[in-house]
Design a protein around this motif. Structure first.
Motif, PDB file in Angstrom:
ATOM      1  N   ALA A  95     -53.467  -0.710   3.031  1.00  0.00           N
ATOM      2  CA  ALA A  95     -52.753  -0.522   1.771  1.00  0.00           C
ATOM      3  C   ALA A  95     -51.952  -1.750   1.373  1.00  0.00           C
ATOM      4  N   ARG A  96     -51.837  -2.734   2.266  1.00  0.00           N
ATOM      5  CA  ARG A  96     -51.026  -3.909   1.981  1.00  0.00           C
ATOM      6  C   ARG A  96     -51.320  -4.519   0.610  1.00  0.00           C
ATOM      7  N   PRO A  97     -52.583  -4.660   0.200  1.00  0.00           N
ATOM      8  CA  PRO A  97     -52.853  -5.337  -1.081  1.00  0.00           C
ATOM      9  C   PRO A  97     -52.298  -4.622  -2.319  1.00  0.00           C
ATOM     10  N   ILE A  98     -52.058  -3.324  -2.200  1.00  0.00           N
ATOM     11  CA  ILE A  98     -51.642  -2.591  -3.419  1.00  0.00           C
ATOM     12  C   ILE A  98     -50.182  -2.150  -3.377  1.00  0.00           C
ATOM     13  N   ILE A  99     -49.448  -2.470  -2.304  1.00  0.00           N
ATOM     14  CA  ILE A  99     -48.026  -2.127  -2.262  1.00  0.00           C
ATOM     15  C   ILE A  99     -47.292  -2.913  -3.347  1.00  0.00           C
ATOM     16  N   HIS A 100     -46.488  -2.206  -4.151  1.00  0.00           N
ATOM     17  CA  HIS A 100     -45.644  -2.874  -5.147  1.00  0.00           C
ATOM     18  C   HIS A 100     -46.475  -3.455  -6.305  1.00  0.00           C
ATOM     19  N   LEU A 101     -47.657  -2.901  -6.541  1.00  0.00           N
ATOM     20  CA  LEU A 101     -48.583  -3.455  -7.535  1.00  0.00           C
ATOM     21  C   LEU A 101     -47.983  -3.388  -8.937  1.00  0.00           C
ATOM     22  N   GLY A 102     -47.757  -4.552  -9.549  1.00  0.00           N
ATOM     23  CA  GLY A 102     -47.219  -4.637 -10.904  1.00  0.00           C
ATOM     24  C   GLY A 102     -45.714  -4.457 -10.993  1.00  0.00           C
ATOM     25  N   ALA A 103     -45.065  -4.217  -9.864  1.00  0.00           N
ATOM     26  CA  ALA A 103     -43.642  -3.862  -9.896  1.00  0.00           C
ATOM     27  C   ALA A 103     -42.751  -5.084  -9.680  1.00  0.00           C
ATOM     28  N   THR A 104     -41.483  -4.896  -9.981  1.00  0.00           N
ATOM     29  CA  THR A 104     -40.448  -5.873  -9.678  1.00  0.00           C
ATOM     30  C   THR A 104     -39.518  -5.272  -8.630  1.00  0.00           C
ATOM     31  N   SER A 105     -38.666  -6.091  -8.041  1.00  0.00           N
ATOM     32  CA  SER A 105     -37.756  -5.593  -7.003  1.00  0.00           C
ATOM     33  C   SER A 105     -36.923  -4.424  -7.503  1.00  0.00           C
ATOM     34  N   GLN A 106     -36.547  -4.461  -8.766  1.00  0.00           N
ATOM     35  CA  GLN A 106     -35.696  -3.412  -9.304  1.00  0.00           C
ATOM     36  C   GLN A 106     -36.444  -2.099  -9.521  1.00  0.00           C
ATOM     37  N   TYR A 107     -37.767  -2.126  -9.355  1.00  0.00           N
ATOM     38  CA  TYR A 107     -38.488  -0.858  -9.365  1.00  0.00           C
ATOM     39  C   TYR A 107     -37.990   0.008  -8.216  1.00  0.00           C
ATOM     40  N   VAL A 108     -37.876  -0.587  -7.018  1.00  0.00           N
ATOM     41  CA  VAL A 108     -37.396   0.204  -5.887  1.00  0.00           C
ATOM     42  C   VAL A 108     -35.872   0.263  -5.849  1.00  0.00           C
ATOM     43  N   ASN A 109     -35.221  -0.866  -6.098  1.00  0.00           N
ATOM     44  CA  ASN A 109     -33.757  -0.876  -6.024  1.00  0.00           C
ATOM     45  C   ASN A 109     -33.132   0.110  -7.014  1.00  0.00           C
ATOM     46  N   CYS A 110     -33.442  -0.062  -8.274  1.00  0.00           N
ATOM     47  CA  CYS A 110     -32.804   0.761  -9.314  1.00  0.00           C
ATOM     48  C   CYS A 110     -33.202   2.225  -9.215  1.00  0.00           C
ATOM     49  N   ASN A 111     -34.478   2.480  -9.047  1.00  0.00           N
ATOM     50  CA  ASN A 111     -34.910   3.873  -9.001  1.00  0.00           C
ATOM     51  C   ASN A 111     -34.369   4.588  -7.776  1.00  0.00           C
ATOM     52  N   ALA A 112     -34.314   3.894  -6.644  1.00  0.00           N
ATOM     53  CA  ALA A 112     -33.730   4.501  -5.448  1.00  0.00           C
ATOM     54  C   ALA A 112     -32.254   4.804  -5.665  1.00  0.00           C
ATOM     55  N   GLU A 113     -31.536   3.859  -6.269  1.00  0.00           N
ATOM     56  CA  GLU A 113     -30.107   4.078  -6.502  1.00  0.00           C
ATOM     57  C   GLU A 113     -29.870   5.246  -7.454  1.00  0.00           C
ATOM     58  N   LEU A 114     -30.696   5.360  -8.468  1.00  0.00           N
ATOM     59  CA  LEU A 114     -30.549   6.482  -9.393  1.00  0.00           C
ATOM     60  C   LEU A 114     -30.776   7.811  -8.682  1.00  0.00           C
ATOM     61  N   MET A 115     -31.724   7.840  -7.762  1.00  0.00           N
ATOM     62  CA  MET A 115     -31.965   9.061  -6.998  1.00  0.00           C
ATOM     63  C   MET A 115     -30.791   9.363  -6.061  1.00  0.00           C
ATOM     64  N   LEU A 116     -30.235   8.318  -5.444  1.00  0.00           N
ATOM     65  CA  LEU A 116     -29.094   8.510  -4.557  1.00  0.00           C
ATOM     66  C   LEU A 116     -27.852   8.937  -5.337  1.00  0.00           C
ATOM     67  N   ILE A 117     -27.656   8.341  -6.504  1.00  0.00           N
ATOM     68  CA  ILE A 117     -26.532   8.745  -7.356  1.00  0.00           C
ATOM     69  C   ILE A 117     -26.677  10.211  -7.749  1.00  0.00           C
ATOM     70  N   ARG A 118     -27.882  10.607  -8.113  1.00  0.00           N
ATOM     71  CA  ARG A 118     -28.109  12.006  -8.497  1.00  0.00           C
ATOM     72  C   ARG A 118     -27.756  12.945  -7.347  1.00  0.00           C
ATOM     73  N   GLU A 119     -28.266  12.654  -6.161  1.00  0.00           N
ATOM     74  CA  GLU A 119     -28.018  13.543  -5.024  1.00  0.00           C
ATOM     75  C   GLU A 119     -26.542  13.524  -4.622  1.00  0.00           C
ATOM     76  N   SER A 120     -25.919  12.363  -4.738  1.00  0.00           N
ATOM     77  CA  SER A 120     -24.497  12.254  -4.394  1.00  0.00           C
ATOM     78  C   SER A 120     -23.629  13.019  -5.388  1.00  0.00           C
ATOM     79  N   LEU A 121     -23.953  12.927  -6.669  1.00  0.00           N
ATOM     80  CA  LEU A 121     -23.210  13.694  -7.674  1.00  0.00           C
ATOM     81  C   LEU A 121     -23.377  15.191  -7.452  1.00  0.00           C
ATOM     82  N   GLU A 122     -24.559  15.606  -7.048  1.00  0.00           N
ATOM     83  CA  GLU A 122     -24.783  17.027  -6.749  1.00  0.00           C
ATOM     84  C   GLU A 122     -23.903  17.472  -5.579  1.00  0.00           C
TER      85      GLU A 122
END
Length: 475
Positions: A95-122
């Protein structure tokens, strides 16, 4: 446990394991990997050359992170996301060739943080609901116990112990509404691309704008969001962080106000926070029963309040599409704001559930000031008996000043009632009836009942499970 390195007390001493786990490296990077899986799934669903076998390989290693390998890569590459991509790729060679395909670092950083913020607010919402429940129970129990009111921290018209607790509780219900609002407004960044233009994804889909938008929708849905931020730069709008930390600071302020009140009431020996049988109040003064939990609430709340300006400053300095000075700051502010509020609410609930009331002390303190507190009622009763309001007001003023001088200058008891009883202008007034403390608290008890029925009851219904368990409070 290592004892030769600094450890954050929020994690080791104050906050819950539940909140600490949310902001752990394991949770963060497992969420990154889950996001890479969701991206691959959505791309495969939309016809890009990503195989099911590759997806399964990625999925099998979401939680088995080789942190040592990632650390080694980061020392070489000086880029945390690329380091974790390489470490993930080592575990998922097909799967190495397709990891992060088309994405930028903030795809994982920002989306992960938004999920953590959501769960933390809950989690914060559940903590608030449990504390509201505890305060509401206390308010109901003491709904009609008269106590001296204070304005300007000076004696004022009597209220009830339950009514005062309802004030503390109402602040938290307003905070809970703000938390719920922020949760309702939270969205995904999803697949917005390097500067928010989605150019890389447009290239992957050969210029098909509809497919790019569908990819964004699908990834957001996999994240549990029904919408995405309409436009972004490289990151989700940093306005969101400012809004979230503002809410957390609001919770901290509410807790600080109530804990300060409790500290003052402990000083007056009217209320006392829980105190264990073996607890030590002072290493020198063995008799002490210090309000240490309320003091700790204030100290931690003050720390959270000090964080409030950071997200606004970060927002203000995000030049154009983004600057990286947000990263180091947010690594500190976001987790610690949540951990701090978590710790505050754990303590607050613990205190509210174990408050000790001393009715006789409350009654004594009230009696000492009651003649002054009753002057308005005495004035109205004398007017109703046919007296001149202005003349009566002046007489009460003169007698009150004289009685105050007896108390302040000579340390003698308050003799205002005796002075009024000797004044023929008040002969028609039943002074004993007028100064009945239970008749001077207005609608305090009824206001508590109405507040519990109209405001607290729906919260209790919605968060019925919030009070089921209580994490240990280390004091």
């Amino acid at each position: 446990m290592s004892h030769d390195r600094y450890e954050n007390p929020l994690e080791t001493r104050y906050a819950s394991a539940e909140m600490s786990e949310l902001w752990s490296a394991q949770r963060k990077h497992s969420t990154w990997r889950q996001l890479w899986v969701w991206l691959a799934e959505a791309q495969a669903e939309m016809g890009l050359p990503v195989s099911q076998a590759q997806i399964e390989e990625l999925r099998a290693h979401i939680h088995t992170i080789d942190f040592a390998a990632a650390d080694k890569y980061e020392r070489e590459l000086r880029h945390d996301v690329m380091a974790h991509i390489h470490a993930y790729g080592d575990q998922c060679p097909s799967a190495r060739p397709i990891i992060h395909l088309g994405a930028t670092s903030q795809y994982v950083n920002c989306n992960a943080e938004l999920m953590l913020i959501r769960e933390s607010l809950e989690l914060v919402a559940r903590r608030l609901a449990a504390t509201i429940d505890a305060l509401a129970t206390f308010a109901q129990t003491y709904r009609d116990l008269p106590t001296l009111g204070f304005t300007h921290l000076q004696p004022a018209q009597p209220v009830t112990v339950g009514k005062r607790a309802a004030l503390w509780c109402y602040d938290l219900t307003l905070d809970l509404a703000d938390v719920e609002h922020r949760l309702a407004q939270l969205k995904a960044r999803s697949t917005k691309g390097t500067t928010g233009t989605q150019a890389s994804f447009l290239h992957l889909f050969d210029g098909d704008h509809a497919k790019v938008r569908e990819l964004e929708r699908r990834v957001a849905a996999k994240m549990g969001f029904d919408s995405t931020y309409a436009v972004t730069g490289q990151t989700y709008p940093r306005k969101i962080d400012a809004q979230v930390v503002d809410v957390l600071a609001g919770v901290a302020a509410s807790a600080h106000k109530a804990a300060t009140d409790l500290r003052i009431l402990a000083h007056r020996k009217e209320l006392e926070e829980p105190f264990e049988k073996q607890q030590i109040g002072s290493s020198a003064m063995a008799y002490k029963r210090n309000p240490m939990r309320s003091e700790r609430i204030c100290g931690l709340a003050r720390f959270v309040l000090s964080l409030q300006s950071n997200p606004g400053d970060t927002l203000a300095t995000q030049w154009m599409e983004r600057t990286l000075d947000d990263s180091s700051n947010r690594r500190l502010v976001l987790p610690q704001a949540f951990l701090g509020v978590d710790a505050v609410l754990l303590l607050y609930r613990n205190v509210a559930e174990g408050l000790v009331v001393y009715p006789e002390v409350i009654a004594r303190n009230l009696r000492e000031e009651l003649p002054f507190m009753a002057t308005e009622n005495i004035l109205m009763a004398a007017v109703q008996a046919g007296g001149d309001r202005q003349d009566l007001h002046e007489r009460i003023r003169v007698h009150s000043q004289a009685a105050a001088a007896e108390v302040k200058q000579h340390g003698r008891p308050n003799d205002l009632l005796a002075r009024l009883a000797a004044d023929q202008a008040f002969a028609a007034v039943d002074l004993a009836e007028v100064v009945d403390a239970a008749k001077l608290t207005g609608r305090s008890a009824e206001q508590v009942d109405e507040f519990l029925a109209e405001v607290v009851a729906p919260i209790r219904d919605h968060y019925a499970d919030a009070t089921a368990t209580e994490p240990e409070v280390r004091v």
